[in-house]
Design an enzyme around this catalytic site. Structure first.
Site: not given
Ligand code: NAD
Length: 480
Positions: A173, A227, A230, A248, A282, A380
Site C-alpha cells: 500500500k 510519521s 501513525v 521506521e 527522515c 519534526e
Molecule cells: P504518514 O505516516 O502520513 O503515511 C505513511 C503511510 O502510512 C502512508 O502510506 C499512509 O497512507 C499510511 N497510513 C496513514 N494512516 C494510516 C493508518 N491509520 N493505518 C495504516 N496506514 C496508515 O507519513 P508520510 O507523510 O507519507 O511520510 C512522511 C513521514 O515519514 C515523516 O515523518 C518521515 O520522517 C517519515 N519517514 C521515515 C523514514 C524512516 O526510514 N525512518 C523514511 C522516510 C520517511
C-alpha cells in the site's frame, strides 16, 4: 495525458473508480494520474490472493527468486532517466536526486537478488547423543507493506525486495500522493516473472487500506515507514493482534559542529543534510548544534551557501531544491516557522517563491537564536527548515543532541578523533555520521533508528532477514 492507475490483485490489473489525483508539486496544473481508493473488501481480496500464493513462492528456488529481482533491477537501471523524471514530476525532488533514487532502487533489487542465493542455516551438534540440531530460516508468509511519499521507489523497494527474496508474498500500500512510482516498481517486478498473487498493489487511504492490512489475521508481518503518530498506532494495533511489525518513523536529527571542524566541510555537510530533497528526509539534519566560537562564521557561511541553492521546478536541471510535496506540507512548514519566530527565533529564508509554473516553492529556512526546548527543535517539520542551537563545547553538544524523543540519525563535524569516537559511542541515534551528512546511506548495511524513531528489527542489508524470516530449530535423530 493523465494515467489511470489500477490495483494489482492476483496477477491481474483491476480497474476501479478513480478517486485520488496525482498532482505535480512543481506545476499544480499537471495532473499526472488518478488512483483508485480501495475499501476493506478489495484489501481482503489482495490479502487472500497473497495467502494463496505464499506457499508456492516459499517453495520456489533461490535461483527463481534471484532471477526475478535481478531482472527487475536491470530494468530500473536501464530506465533510470525516464523513471527519474517521473519521480521528480510526482514527488518534487530535483531530477538528479530523483534519478539517483531510481538507481538506488536498482541497487537494492540487485543486492537482495544476491541475498536470495545466500540463505543459509546452521548445523549444530546436540548436547544429547544421537541428535543433530538444524537452525533454518523460513519466510514469515504474507507481509503488508505501508510506505510514505518521500522516497516513493527506494523505500518500497527496500521492503518489497527482501520480502520477496526470502520467499514472502506481499500486499503493498503506497502513499496516496505517489501512485506512479508504485505502479512502475510493481509493474517491473510483475513482468520480471513473479507468479500471480505473490505481489499485490492496493491504492487508497491509510486509514482504510493500511488499517485493513494491520488488522487482518492473514497478514503475518507489517513493515511500515512514515510519521511517528501513525507508526505508533500501527505498532500498538499489530501488537494487539500479535502480528510481527517493524516501523521506521520520524526524526529530529542533530548535526554537531565543533570548533575544530573544517568549516567549509561542515557547511557543505549541513547544507546537504538539511536541504537536499527539500529537507523532506527522515534523516534530514534539522538541528544544527554549533560551538559558540565558530557559531557566527558558520551561520554566515551557511546562509551564503543557502542563497546559492536554486529553488524551482524539479525537472529543471538547474534546480537544487524542488517544491514542497503538497499544500498541506507547505502550510505545516510555514506554521513551524511562525511558531519559531513567536518563540524568539530569528528566521532567514522560508519564503514562498514564484516560478513560471504554479508550485509549492519555498526557499530554504534557517532559524537562529534557538534553544532545544523550542517547538521547532522538538517536533519534526519535514521541510527545508533547519535551526541552529549555540553550545559551549562538546559535552553540552552531546547532551543537546541526545535530548530528543527521536533517534534516527546524528552527525558530528570535527577533526578530533577522540570527540568523533566518543560521539559514535554515546549518541542515542541508530545511525551516526562523522563529517558526513545525517542523510544519505549505503544500501548493503543496516538502516534504522532508536528511541521514538524506530520499532522492531533494522531494515536493509543482511539484517533485513531478522524481520522477513523466522527461525526454525529442528532436532533430528537420523537413526529413526
Ligand atoms: P504518514 O505516516 O502520513 O503515511 C505513511 C503511510 O502510512 C502512508 O502510506 C499512509 O497512507 C499510511 N497510513 C496513514 N494512516 C494510516 C493508518 N491509520 N493505518 C495504516 N496506514 C496508515 O507519513 P508520510 O507523510 O507519507 O511520510 C512522511 C513521514 O515519514 C515523516 O515523518 C518521515 O520522517 C517519515 N519517514 C521515515 C523514514 C524512516 O526510514 N525512518 C523514511 C522516510 C520517511
Amino acid at each position: 495525458m493523465t494515467t489511470r492507475y489500477r490495483h494489482l490483485i492476483d496477477g491481474r490489473w483491476v480497474d476501479a473508480e478513480p478517486a485520488i489525483e496525482n498532482i505535480n508539486p512543481s506545476d499544480t496544473s499537471d495532473v499526472i494520474g488518478v488512483a483508485p481508493a480501495a475499501d476493506a473488501a478489495v484489501v481482503g481480496e489482495a490479502i487472500a490472493a497473497a495467502s494463496r500464493a505464499a506457499r508456492g513462492w516459499a517453495q520456489s528456488t533461490p535461483e527463481e527468486r534471484f532471477l526475478v529481482l535481478d531482472a527487475a533491477g536491470s530494468e530500473l537501471r536501464a530506465r533510470k532517466d525516464e523513471l527519474g523524471r517521473l519521480l521528480a514530476r510526482e514527488e518534487g525532488k530535483a531530477v538528479a536526486e530523483a534519478t539517483a533514487e531510481v538507481v538506488r532502487a536498482s541497487q537494492l533489487l540487485k543486492f537482495f537478488a544476491g541475498e536470495a542465493l545466500r540463505v543459509g542455516g546452521e548445523v549444530i551438534p546436540s548436547v544429547r547423543r544421537g541428535l543433530t540440531v538444524e537452525v533454518t530460516r523460513e519466510p514469515i508468509g504474507v507481509v503488508g507493506i505501508i510506505t510514505p511519499w518521500n522516497f516513493p521507489v527506494a523505500i518500497p523497494t527496500w521492503k518489497i525486495a527482501p520480502a520477496l527474496a526470502w520467499g514472502n508474498a506481499v500486499v503493498f500500500k503506497p502513499a496516496e500522493n505517489t501512485p506512479a512510482m508504485a505502479f512502475e516498481l510493481v509493474d517491473v517486478l510483475q513482468r520480471a516473472g513473479l507468479p500471480a498473487g505473490v505481489l499485490n498493489l492496493v491504492y487508497g487511504k491509510g486509514s482504510i487500506v493500511g488499517a485493513a492490512l494491520v488488522e487482518s489475521p492473514e497478514v503475518n508481518g507489517i513493515s511500515f515507514t512514515g510519521s511517528a503518530p501513525v507508526g505508533r498506532r500501527i505498532v500498538a494495533a499489530a501488537a494487539a493482534a500479535t502480528t510481527r511489525v517493524q516501523a521506521e518513523m520520524g526524526g529530529k536529527n542533530p548535526l554537531i559542529v565543533l570548533d575544530d571542524a573544517s568549516l567549509p566541510k561542515a557547511v557543505e555537510v549541513a547544507a546537504n543534510g538539511a536541504f537536499f530533497s527539500t529537507g523532506q528526509r527522515c534523516t534530514a539534519s534539522s538541528r544544527l548544534i554549533v560551538a559558540s566560537s565558530v557559531h557566527d562564521e558558520f551561520v554566515e557561511r551557511l546562509s551564503r551557501r543557502m542563497s546559492e541553492m536554486r529553488v524551482g521546478n524539479a525537472l529543471d536541471p538547474e534546480t537544487v531544491i524542488g517544491p514542497v510535496v503538497d499544500a498541506a506540507q507547505l502550510e505545516q512548514d510555514l506554521r513551524y516557522l511562525r511558531i519559531a519566530a513567536e518563540e524568539g527565533g530569528a528566521v532567514t529564508g522560508g519564503e514562498r517563491v514564484e516560478r513560471a509554473t504554479d508550485g509549492y516553492f519555498l526557499s530554504p529556512a534557517l532559524v537562529t537564536r534557538t534553544d532545544n526546548g523550542m517547538t521547532v527543535n522538538r517536533e519534526e517539520v519535514f521541510g527545508p527548515v533547519a535551526s541552529v542551537i549555540r553550545v559551549d563545547g562538546y559535552d553540552e553538544a552531546l547532551a543537546v543532541a541526545n535530548d530528543t524523543e527521536f533517534g534516527l540519525s546524528a552527525g558530528i563535524c570535527t577533526t578530533s578523533l577522540s570527540a568523533a569516537r566518543h560521539f559514535v559511542r554515546h549518541s542515542s541515534a541508530g545511525m551516526v555520521m562523522v563529517n558526513a551528512p545525517t542523510a544519505g546511506v549505503d544500501y548493503h548495511v543496516p538502516f534504522g533508528g532508536a528511541k521514538g524513531s524506530s520499532y522492531g528489527p533494522k531494515e536493509q542489508g543482511t539484517y533485513a532477514r531478522e524481520f522477513f524470516t523466522r527461525v526454525k530449530t529442528a532436532y533430528i535423530d537420523a537413526d529413526g
